[in-house]
Design a protein around this motif. Structure first.
Motif, PDB file in Angstrom:
ATOM      1  N   PRO A 144       0.828  -1.206   0.000  1.00 46.77           N
ATOM      2  CA  PRO A 144       0.000   0.000   0.000  1.00 46.77           C
ATOM      3  C   PRO A 144       0.862   1.256   0.000  1.00 46.77           C
ATOM      4  CG  PRO A 144      -0.881  -1.600   1.550  1.00 46.77           C
ATOM      5  CD  PRO A 144       0.444  -2.145   1.080  1.00 46.77           C
ATOM      6  N   GLY A 145       0.543   2.177  -0.876  1.00 42.57           N
ATOM      7  CA  GLY A 145       1.327   3.396  -1.028  1.00 42.57           C
ATOM      8  C   GLY A 145       2.346   3.320  -2.132  1.00 42.57           C
ATOM      9  N   GLY A 146       2.625   2.126  -2.653  1.00 36.67           N
ATOM     10  CA  GLY A 146       3.596   1.973  -3.719  1.00 36.67           C
ATOM     11  C   GLY A 146       2.969   2.154  -5.088  1.00 36.67           C
ATOM     12  N   PRO A 147       3.789   2.391  -6.118  1.00 38.35           N
ATOM     13  CA  PRO A 147       3.264   2.539  -7.479  1.00 38.35           C
ATOM     14  C   PRO A 147       2.759   1.203  -8.017  1.00 38.35           C
ATOM     15  CG  PRO A 147       5.658   2.573  -7.505  1.00 38.35           C
ATOM     16  CD  PRO A 147       5.252   2.570  -6.065  1.00 38.35           C
ATOM     17  N   VAL A 148       1.596   1.223  -8.637  1.00 39.95           N
ATOM     18  CA  VAL A 148       1.022  -0.024  -9.137  1.00 39.95           C
ATOM     19  C   VAL A 148       1.750  -0.483 -10.396  1.00 39.95           C
ATOM     20  CG1 VAL A 148      -1.266   0.351  -8.169  1.00 39.95           C
ATOM     21  CG2 VAL A 148      -0.724   1.271 -10.434  1.00 39.95           C
ATOM     22  N   GLU A 149       1.671  -1.783 -10.648  1.00 42.53           N
ATOM     23  CA  GLU A 149       2.253  -2.347 -11.863  1.00 42.53           C
ATOM     24  C   GLU A 149       1.415  -1.935 -13.076  1.00 42.53           C
ATOM     25  OE1 GLU A 149       5.008  -4.113 -12.029  1.00 42.53           O
ATOM     26  OE2 GLU A 149       5.365  -4.232  -9.862  1.00 42.53           O
ATOM     27  N   ASN A 150       2.091  -1.776 -14.192  1.00 41.58           N
ATOM     28  CA  ASN A 150       1.407  -1.313 -15.403  1.00 41.58           C
ATOM     29  C   ASN A 150       0.821  -2.491 -16.174  1.00 41.58           C
ATOM     30  OD1 ASN A 150       0.521   0.635 -17.203  1.00 41.58           O
ATOM     31  ND2 ASN A 150       2.373   0.512 -18.465  1.00 41.58           N
ATOM     32  N   ILE A 151      -0.152  -3.148 -15.559  1.00 37.82           N
ATOM     33  CA  ILE A 151      -0.757  -4.344 -16.144  1.00 37.82           C
ATOM     34  C   ILE A 151      -1.799  -3.957 -17.201  1.00 37.82           C
ATOM     35  CG2 ILE A 151      -0.415  -5.728 -14.061  1.00 37.82           C
ATOM     36  CD1 ILE A 151      -3.402  -5.126 -13.418  1.00 37.82           C
ATOM     37  N   PRO A 195      -3.010  -0.320 -21.097  1.00 43.90           N
ATOM     38  CA  PRO A 195      -2.148  -0.360 -19.913  1.00 43.90           C
ATOM     39  C   PRO A 195      -2.770   0.442 -18.771  1.00 43.90           C
ATOM     40  CG  PRO A 195      -0.887   0.183 -21.892  1.00 43.90           C
ATOM     41  CD  PRO A 195      -2.327   0.289 -22.253  1.00 43.90           C
ATOM     42  N   LEU A 196      -2.596  -0.033 -17.569  1.00 46.58           N
ATOM     43  CA  LEU A 196      -3.198   0.629 -16.410  1.00 46.58           C
ATOM     44  C   LEU A 196      -2.763   2.083 -16.302  1.00 46.58           C
ATOM     45  CD1 LEU A 196      -4.854   0.545 -13.810  1.00 46.58           C
ATOM     46  CD2 LEU A 196      -2.901  -0.475 -12.647  1.00 46.58           C
ATOM     47  N   ARG A 197      -1.485   2.375 -16.569  1.00 47.29           N
ATOM     48  CA  ARG A 197      -1.002   3.750 -16.430  1.00 47.29           C
ATOM     49  C   ARG A 197      -1.699   4.714 -17.400  1.00 47.29           C
ATOM     50  NH1 ARG A 197       3.585   4.220 -13.182  1.00 47.29           N
ATOM     51  NH2 ARG A 197       4.763   2.279 -12.855  1.00 47.29           N
ATOM     52  N   ASP A 198      -2.224   4.190 -18.503  1.00 49.96           N
ATOM     53  CA  ASP A 198      -2.929   5.066 -19.445  1.00 49.96           C
ATOM     54  C   ASP A 198      -4.225   5.600 -18.872  1.00 49.96           C
ATOM     55  OD1 ASP A 198      -0.886   4.529 -21.175  1.00 49.96           O
ATOM     56  OD2 ASP A 198      -2.106   3.521 -22.701  1.00 49.96           O
ATOM     57  N   GLN A 199      -4.731   4.984 -17.811  1.00 51.93           N
ATOM     58  CA  GLN A 199      -5.988   5.417 -17.200  1.00 51.93           C
ATOM     59  C   GLN A 199      -5.769   6.460 -16.108  1.00 51.93           C
ATOM     60  OE1 GLN A 199      -7.711   3.915 -19.810  1.00 51.93           O
ATOM     61  NE2 GLN A 199      -9.298   3.974 -18.248  1.00 51.93           N
ATOM     62  N   LEU A 200      -4.505   6.779 -15.805  1.00 49.13           N
ATOM     63  CA  LEU A 200      -4.211   7.766 -14.773  1.00 49.13           C
ATOM     64  C   LEU A 200      -4.337   9.176 -15.349  1.00 49.13           C
ATOM     65  CD1 LEU A 200      -1.047   6.058 -13.225  1.00 49.13           C
ATOM     66  CD2 LEU A 200      -3.415   5.909 -12.425  1.00 49.13           C
ATOM     67  N   GLY A 201      -4.164  10.158 -14.473  1.00 39.11           N
ATOM     68  CA  GLY A 201      -4.137  11.547 -14.920  1.00 39.11           C
ATOM     69  C   GLY A 201      -5.493  12.167 -15.162  1.00 39.11           C
ATOM     70  N   ARG A 202      -6.554  11.528 -14.726  1.00 34.69           N
ATOM     71  CA  ARG A 202      -7.898  12.075 -14.933  1.00 34.69           C
ATOM     72  C   ARG A 202      -8.527  12.571 -13.638  1.00 34.69           C
ATOM     73  NH1 ARG A 202     -10.298   7.383 -19.049  1.00 34.69           N
ATOM     74  NH2 ARG A 202      -8.461   7.309 -20.408  1.00 34.69           N
ATOM     75  N   GLY A 203      -7.780  12.519 -12.547  1.00 36.65           N
ATOM     76  CA  GLY A 203      -8.305  12.964 -11.267  1.00 36.65           C
ATOM     77  C   GLY A 203      -9.281  12.001 -10.641  1.00 36.65           C
ATOM     78  N   ARG A 204      -9.301  10.765 -11.118  1.00 33.90           N
ATOM     79  CA  ARG A 204     -10.255   9.783 -10.615  1.00 33.90           C
ATOM     80  C   ARG A 204      -9.533   8.633  -9.925  1.00 33.90           C
ATOM     81  NH1 ARG A 204     -14.928   8.966 -15.230  1.00 33.90           N
ATOM     82  NH2 ARG A 204     -15.282  11.185 -15.682  1.00 33.90           N
ATOM     83  N   PRO A 226      -5.421   8.550  -7.884  1.00 35.56           N
ATOM     84  CA  PRO A 226      -5.329   9.150  -9.224  1.00 35.56           C
ATOM     85  C   PRO A 226      -3.910   9.277  -9.757  1.00 35.56           C
ATOM     86  CG  PRO A 226      -6.911  10.358  -7.881  1.00 35.56           C
ATOM     87  CD  PRO A 226      -6.221   9.398  -6.955  1.00 35.56           C
ATOM     88  N   ASP A 227      -2.896   9.233  -8.881  1.00 31.12           N
ATOM     89  CA  ASP A 227      -1.523   9.316  -9.352  1.00 31.12           C
ATOM     90  C   ASP A 227      -0.854   7.954  -9.466  1.00 31.12           C
ATOM     91  OD1 ASP A 227      -1.340   8.774  -6.670  1.00 31.12           O
ATOM     92  OD2 ASP A 227      -0.041  10.461  -6.162  1.00 31.12           O
ATOM     93  N   GLY A 228      -1.634   6.880  -9.349  1.00 32.88           N
ATOM     94  CA  GLY A 228      -1.095   5.552  -9.610  1.00 32.88           C
ATOM     95  C   GLY A 228      -0.506   4.837  -8.416  1.00 32.88           C
ATOM     96  N   HIS A 229      -0.703   5.322  -7.218  1.00 26.86           N
ATOM     97  CA  HIS A 229      -0.211   4.639  -6.023  1.00 26.86           C
ATOM     98  C   HIS A 229      -1.345   3.839  -5.383  1.00 26.86           C
ATOM     99  CE1 HIS A 229       3.898   6.391  -5.549  1.00 26.86           C
ATOM    100  NE2 HIS A 229       3.388   7.199  -6.456  1.00 26.86           N
ATOM    101  N   LEU A 230      -1.008   2.640  -4.931  1.00 26.09           N
ATOM    102  CA  LEU A 230      -2.008   1.728  -4.377  1.00 26.09           C
ATOM    103  C   LEU A 230      -2.478   2.229  -3.016  1.00 26.09           C
ATOM    104  CD1 LEU A 230      -3.489  -1.001  -4.695  1.00 26.09           C
ATOM    105  CD2 LEU A 230      -1.558  -2.065  -3.512  1.00 26.09           C
ATOM    106  N   ALA A 231      -3.788   2.379  -2.874  1.00 26.28           N
ATOM    107  CA  ALA A 231      -4.348   2.858  -1.613  1.00 26.28           C
ATOM    108  C   ALA A 231      -4.796   1.708  -0.716  1.00 26.28           C
ATOM    109  CB  ALA A 231      -5.523   3.792  -1.888  1.00 26.28           C
TER     110      ALA A 231
END
Length: 532
Positions: A394-401, A412-421, A480-485
């Protein structure tokens, strides 16, 4: 609501403005310069997977057009190969001149309707009240600007930091490196190289079109590097790597990179923030400073966007400084303690408990974005919910699966970031081969979709065939910044809501009363983007 004012149009300021604009927040970027980048091939940036994905999302095309991926990383000691790392199991770092990165981001910002670039204007004062920030600039035009928030991305000599009265303690001239960009042929096309013969150390990193950036570690208190001395360094290094004969080369650019370690005491003052070199100076391995600044921008953007659209708790806005300053402080602490031992060939266990690897391996890890000198930060979650284990803490960057998006596409998962969601990812083996219409209404999906729709922040529901270390039916909550909550075993609506509320640090603070103060009578109209 007033736009966000971003002071500084380097990679960090432009990235922050694009990240905010991508979440529907208008920005005014105040650029002290003329809006053109000086070409300096010896001043480069190496970006690892997370930062590179962010820059791609922001629309920067020069990363693709002018960057070069390392094909391998080669380590040598006293003229002999000691290690070679390829990138078959993970993305390679991408390397490009900083002016190319800045130019690509500037073009993307100029094309975005919510970003206004203002050149040749220098900030000389700012005032805050309960509703926003008023900034005064001089230059081609002298005017006042009104913003909801202001972020100083204006470099090591930050005017914003000085106007806020924030101290910037640290160490000056920690190390010096002679730097050269040259076009030549080496025996290992496209490979990066770390060559150590303590106390000597040199790196060679490929750029596009057969160009390399070479860095030589200089004595702490040595003489000035003359052109003749630099030519000797170039010829000696090339001859050593090419069998004793110096190959032809075309010298494009030179310089001396002086490494400073500084950390601003505070990164937030009311509605004003610091990011990038205005907040920290580091770069023990030559190119880290910009990447850390991009992480600042990614961390701050979604928090400011939430505050701009819905309001945010003071704790959420404070968490930017808490998370990012802690991460940089930890990186500086490791560099300040371990690098002198590495350079001197001494033991590392005193400084890095458990460190049994060679100095070359630890330096290589730092260059490749791994280990104590280079790994992406892990942020301590407000509520550590981990009902089921995964390979990501928890708190670490998620894998780009690969994930299946709501429209049925696999991305890719990282492509879904950056939308504030928030992203809610269900691990459901087999969905990768099913048609979406067969599983979207089956099993856990209806209950999970209802739980996601009830969250206190906007969220997207994604499905993955697998996630490293996760069992079937694991649910991951991603910031929203790709870190696991948080992670959950199955659908747990109440716990999922609690974790999402913890990500936003609780509901927004009550609105501040309108300020009775008003701008001076001579205030010029604020030119800012208008949202219909």
């Amino acid at each position: 609501m007033d736009p966000v004012i971003v002071v500084g149009a380097g990679p960090v300021g432009l990235s922050l403005s694009l990240a905010l604009a991508g979440q529907g927040v208008p920005c005014v970027v105040l650029d002290e310069g003329p809006g053109k980048e000086e070409s300096r091939p010896a001043r480069t940036v190496a970006l690892h997977a997370g930062a590179a994905a962010m820059v791609h999302r922001l629309g920067c095309t020069t990363l693709r057009d002018e960057g070069a991926y390392f094909t391998a990383w080669r380590t040598m000691r006293r003229g002999r190969d000691s290690q070679r790392i390829t990138f078959e199991d993970g993305p390679a770092p991408i390397h490009l001149p900083q002016h190319a990165l800045t130019r690509g981001l500037r073009h993307a910002a100029a094309a975005h309707p919510l970003v206004q670039l203002v050149t040749e204007c220098k900030l000389d004062s700012l005032e805050q009240d309960g509703q926003g920030v008023t900034a005064h600039t001089r230059g081609a035009e002298t005017t006042w600007w009104r913003g909801s928030y202001l972020v100083g991305c204006d470099g090591a000599r930050s005017t914003v930091r000085k106007l806020l009265g924030i101290r910037f303690p640290g160490r000056t001239a920690v190390e010096r490196h002679a730097v050269a960009a040259l076009r030549t042929e080496l025996p290992w096309p496209g490979e990066a190289l770390l060559h150590r013969s303590p106390p000597e150390e040199v790196t060679a990193r490929p750029l596009a079109d057969g160009v390399y950036r070479l860095d030589w570690l200089l004595p702490a208190r040595g003489d000035l590097v003359t052109p003749d001395a630099l030519v000797v360094l170039i010829r000696d290094s090339l001859a050593l790597w090419c069998g004793g004969t110096t190959p032809p080369y075309d010298l494009l650019d030179t310089g001396v990179h002086t490494l400073h370690h500084r950390l601003a005491r505070r990164w937030r003052d009311g509605r004003a923030f610091l990011a990038g070199d205005a907040a920290h100076l580091l770069g023990a391995l030559g190119t880290q400073g910009v990447e850390e600044g991009l992480r600042d921008a990614e961390n701050l953007a979604w928090k400011l966007a939430l505050a701009w659209h819905q309001g945010a708790s003071e704790e959420l806005l404070d968490s930017y400084e808490d998370e990012r300053r802690r991460a940089i402080a930890a990186r500086l602490r490791v560099a300040d303690q371990a690098l002198p031992a590495l350079r001197a060939g001494g033991g590392l266990r005193t400084y890095l408990p458990g460190a049994s690897r060679s100095a070359e391996s630890l330096l290589t890890d730092g260059h490749l974005g791994r280990g104590p000198l280079g790994a992406e930060p892990v942020y301590a979650p407000p509520v550590a919910v981990r009902q089921v284990p995964t390979a990501t803490e928890p708190g670490g960057p998620v894998e780009n699966i690969p994930v299946t998006a709501p429209d049925g596409s696999t991305v890719p998962l990282r492509d879904q970031l950056g939308r504030g969601r928030l992203l809610v990812v269900l691990v459901a083996p087999g969905t990768g081969v099913w048609d979406r219409r067969h599983w979207v209404g089956a099993g856990l999906m209806p209950r999970l979709a209802a739980a996601v729709g009830a969250l206190p922040m906007r969220a997207d529901l994604l499905v993955a065939d697998s996630y490293p270390g996760a069992a079937a039916h694991t649910v991951l909550l991603v910031r929203p910044d790709g870190h696991l909550a948080a992670t959950f075993a199955g659908v747990r609506p109440a716990e999922l809501y609690e974790a999402a509320d913890a990500v936003r640090h609780g509901p927004p603070a009550p609105s501040a009363p309108a300020s009775s103060s008003s701008p001076p009578p001579s205030v010029a109209p604020v030119v800012a983007p208008v949202i219909d």
